[in-house]
Design a protein around this motif. Structure first.
Motif, PDB file in Angstrom:
ATOM      1  N   MET A  24      48.817  90.461 163.891  1.00  0.00           N
ATOM      2  CA  MET A  24      50.134  90.829 164.382  1.00  0.00           C
ATOM      3  C   MET A  24      50.090  92.026 165.315  1.00  0.00           C
ATOM      4  O   MET A  24      51.025  92.289 166.041  1.00  0.00           O
ATOM      5  N   ALA A  25      48.983  92.751 165.325  1.00  0.00           N
ATOM      6  CA  ALA A  25      48.917  93.994 166.101  1.00  0.00           C
ATOM      7  C   ALA A  25      49.186  93.770 167.574  1.00  0.00           C
ATOM      8  O   ALA A  25      49.757  94.620 168.240  1.00  0.00           O
ATOM      9  N   GLU A  50      56.129  95.968 157.076  1.00  0.00           N
ATOM     10  CA  GLU A  50      56.786  94.828 156.427  1.00  0.00           C
ATOM     11  C   GLU A  50      57.991  94.376 157.239  1.00  0.00           C
ATOM     12  O   GLU A  50      58.238  93.177 157.406  1.00  0.00           O
ATOM     13  N   ILE A  51      58.756  95.334 157.726  1.00  0.00           N
ATOM     14  CA  ILE A  51      59.919  94.994 158.554  1.00  0.00           C
ATOM     15  C   ILE A  51      59.451  94.332 159.846  1.00  0.00           C
ATOM     16  O   ILE A  51      60.038  93.348 160.316  1.00  0.00           O
ATOM     17  N   LEU A  52      58.386  94.869 160.416  1.00  0.00           N
ATOM     18  CA  LEU A  52      57.829  94.287 161.631  1.00  0.00           C
ATOM     19  C   LEU A  52      57.427  92.831 161.396  1.00  0.00           C
ATOM     20  O   LEU A  52      57.696  91.951 162.229  1.00  0.00           O
ATOM     21  N   ALA A  83      58.686  90.805 159.187  1.00  0.00           N
ATOM     22  CA  ALA A  83      59.908  90.019 159.040  1.00  0.00           C
ATOM     23  C   ALA A  83      60.506  89.683 160.408  1.00  0.00           C
ATOM     24  O   ALA A  83      61.039  88.582 160.608  1.00  0.00           O
ATOM     25  N   ILE A  84      60.416  90.613 161.341  1.00  0.00           N
ATOM     26  CA  ILE A  84      60.906  90.356 162.697  1.00  0.00           C
ATOM     27  C   ILE A  84      60.054  89.286 163.379  1.00  0.00           C
ATOM     28  O   ILE A  84      60.566  88.354 164.006  1.00  0.00           O
ATOM     29  N   VAL A  85      58.732  89.417 163.240  1.00  0.00           N
ATOM     30  CA  VAL A  85      57.821  88.416 163.816  1.00  0.00           C
ATOM     31  C   VAL A  85      58.110  87.044 163.217  1.00  0.00           C
ATOM     32  O   VAL A  85      58.168  86.032 163.936  1.00  0.00           O
ATOM     33  N   THR A  86      58.313  86.998 161.882  1.00  0.00           N
ATOM     34  CA  THR A  86      58.597  85.724 161.217  1.00  0.00           C
ATOM     35  C   THR A  86      59.863  85.098 161.771  1.00  0.00           C
ATOM     36  O   THR A  86      59.926  83.878 162.000  1.00  0.00           O
ATOM     37  N   TYR A  87      60.890  85.912 162.002  1.00  0.00           N
ATOM     38  CA  TYR A  87      62.126  85.372 162.573  1.00  0.00           C
ATOM     39  C   TYR A  87      61.865  84.715 163.921  1.00  0.00           C
ATOM     40  O   TYR A  87      62.294  83.580 164.174  1.00  0.00           O
ATOM     41  N   LEU A 113      57.344  98.815 167.182  1.00  0.00           N
ATOM     42  CA  LEU A 113      57.970  97.795 168.023  1.00  0.00           C
ATOM     43  C   LEU A 113      57.633  98.002 169.494  1.00  0.00           C
ATOM     44  O   LEU A 113      57.314  97.041 170.212  1.00  0.00           O
ATOM     45  N   LYS A 114      57.676  99.244 169.929  1.00  0.00           N
ATOM     46  CA  LYS A 114      57.373  99.554 171.336  1.00  0.00           C
ATOM     47  C   LYS A 114      55.918  99.224 171.654  1.00  0.00           C
ATOM     48  O   LYS A 114      55.591  98.748 172.748  1.00  0.00           O
ATOM     49  N   GLU A 115      55.010  99.500 170.705  1.00  0.00           N
ATOM     50  CA  GLU A 115      53.600  99.184 170.908  1.00  0.00           C
ATOM     51  C   GLU A 115      53.391  97.707 171.210  1.00  0.00           C
ATOM     52  O   GLU A 115      52.465  97.338 171.942  1.00  0.00           O
ATOM     53  N   ARG A 116      54.255  96.875 170.652  1.00  0.00           N
ATOM     54  CA  ARG A 116      54.114  95.426 170.801  1.00  0.00           C
ATOM     55  C   ARG A 116      54.964  94.866 171.924  1.00  0.00           C
ATOM     56  O   ARG A 116      55.158  93.650 172.027  1.00  0.00           O
TER      57      ARG A 116
END
Length: 422
Positions: free
Chosen positions: A1-2, A175-177, A179-183, A32-35
């Protein structure tokens, strides 16, 4: 995910409410900004007591929005535009107060207003004292929000800043990140069932004895609800006919609540025609003939005699329909012994295409539990699936259904299958 490309260019509106967990929102912005995501932030008055507008602005590299009545902000970025210019609205931390205002549909500050005005998906990361999280009001508010399609990550269990221990800690930034990716994975995933209509039954049925008593079973509805959600994620238009459960309605599905088997059959017939029918409900086989319209009383003469009559067979009715038979009918067989043998016979007897057999013997915790061990029985043979979560079972079954319809020989409701009809 990184290095997830899913977040590159995605626009996240982050609502930061008041609470000690607000400090985690700074780390979340950086991740989030890193990605490659763009982050705009709304900071509540209480949130500004824990993190400064300057620190949030430095990390987002954008204006931090705080005041609903700021004329400058309203002229340059009105709250309606702000609420809809994102791909996802994230509330982290989501306090008990903000969740309550969201559930009530209030618009008394900028944070509540943008969440109310948005037409985009909302993800919340609750954070509060364990007693506040466990309070019936908070649980009811969260349940209502989830029924409306709000997604949730956390809270986690652990030590609180107040010195107590339990569920209430905000999920960690990674974990939140995730969840965002999963969405975004689910949103952008292929939709192999797009254009297909599906009918799913779920939960128990309640067959009344009198106005206060009924015959039922231990089904939680979790497997059926998960199947409805999985089919919807693959693009199907889903109608969920469900008996009484304590579960949130799967987002995006048309919900038809019922109580009795007769009501379930009527709702299923009203949903036709469909391409797919999955009968996962645990329908009571019998009901009381001539239910009492008054509460039955103890009169010293012993218990009343109850005469039972057979309920309609919903799976057989759908499988053996000569006018609107779904192209694929999937039944469930809950057995306490000889699981595969009994389920195989049931498939032939009912006339359905597939049977998903599971063992509900005492000790398996299948009824009411989170896991299931199933056997998929169809023309091609029997597949023994390993024990897995009910959501994983649902996803695997939905994929099998999608593969079936993407074969050249797959049929439509107009091409009624007759080979299984007695």
């Amino acid at each position: 995910m990184a290095d997830s490309p899913l977040l590159s260019g995605k626009r996240i509106l982050l609502v930061i409410a008041g609470g000690i967990a607000a400090y985690k929102s700074l780390e979340l912005i950086r991740r989030l900004k890193e990605r490659g995501a763009t982050v705009r932030a709304v900071l509540t008055k209480a949130g500004a007591q824990f993190v400064t507008p300057l620190s949030v602005q430095a990390l987002t590299e954008d204006t931090v929005y705080q005041d609903l009545w700021s004329l400058t902000d309203e002229s340059e970025m009105g709250h309606i535009q702000l609420s809809r210019a994102a791909d996802l609205v994230l509330v982290a931390p989501a306090t008990a107060n903000l969740l309550a205002r969201m559930a009530a549909g209030m618009a008394d500050d900028l944070a509540a207003t943008v969440v109310l005005a948005t037409d985009k998906p909302v993800l919340v990361a609750p954070a509060m004292n364990v007693r506040m999280w466990e309070h019936p009001a908070t649980r009811a508010n969260m349940r209502l929000l989830e029924e409306r399609g709000v997604r949730r990550v956390g809270p986690n269990k652990g030590d609180m800043a107040c010195g107590e221990y339990g569920f209430g800690r905000m999920a960690e930034p990674m974990e939140i990140l995730q969840a965002i990716v999963t969405y975004f994975e689910e949103r952008d995933a292929p939709k192999p069932l797009k254009g297909k209509r599906a009918l799913v039954t779920s939960g128990p049925t309640f067959e009344p004895i009198d106005p206060v008593r009924y015959i039922a079973n231990r089904s939680s509805g979790r497997q059926g609800h998960a199947i409805a959600a999985a089919l919807h994620r693959l693009g199907a238009e889903v109608t969920l006919v469900t008996g009484p459960t304590r579960l949130a309605d799967p987002p995006g599905c048309a919900i038809r609540p019922i109580e009795t088997a007769r009501e379930m059959l009527a709702a299923c017939e009203a949903a036709l025609p469909v391409d797919i029918a999955v009968c996962a409900a645990a329908v009571a086989d019998w009901r009381v003939a001539g239910e009492s319209d008054r509460k039955l009383k103890k009169d010293g003469g012993g218990p009343p005699g109850l005469t039972l009559t057979e309920n309609p067979d919903i799976l057989a009715a759908l499988s053996q329909s000569t006018s609107q038979r779904p192209a694929l009918v999937v039944g469930f067989a809950a057995e306490t012994g000889n699981v595969v043998e009994y389920a195989t016979a049931k498939r032939i007897r009912k006339g359905c295409d597939w049977i998903v057999a599971n063992d509900v013997s005492p000790g398996t915790t299948t009824f009411g539990g989170s896991e299931n061990t199933v056997h998929l029985i169809r023309d091609g043979g029997i597949e023994d699936w390993p024990t897995m979560g009910k959501e994983a079972v649902a996803a695997r079954l939905a994929e099998a259904i999608a593969q079936h319809f993407n074969q050249p020989s797959a049929t439509t409701p107009d091409q009624t299958k007759q080979e299984n009809v007695p």
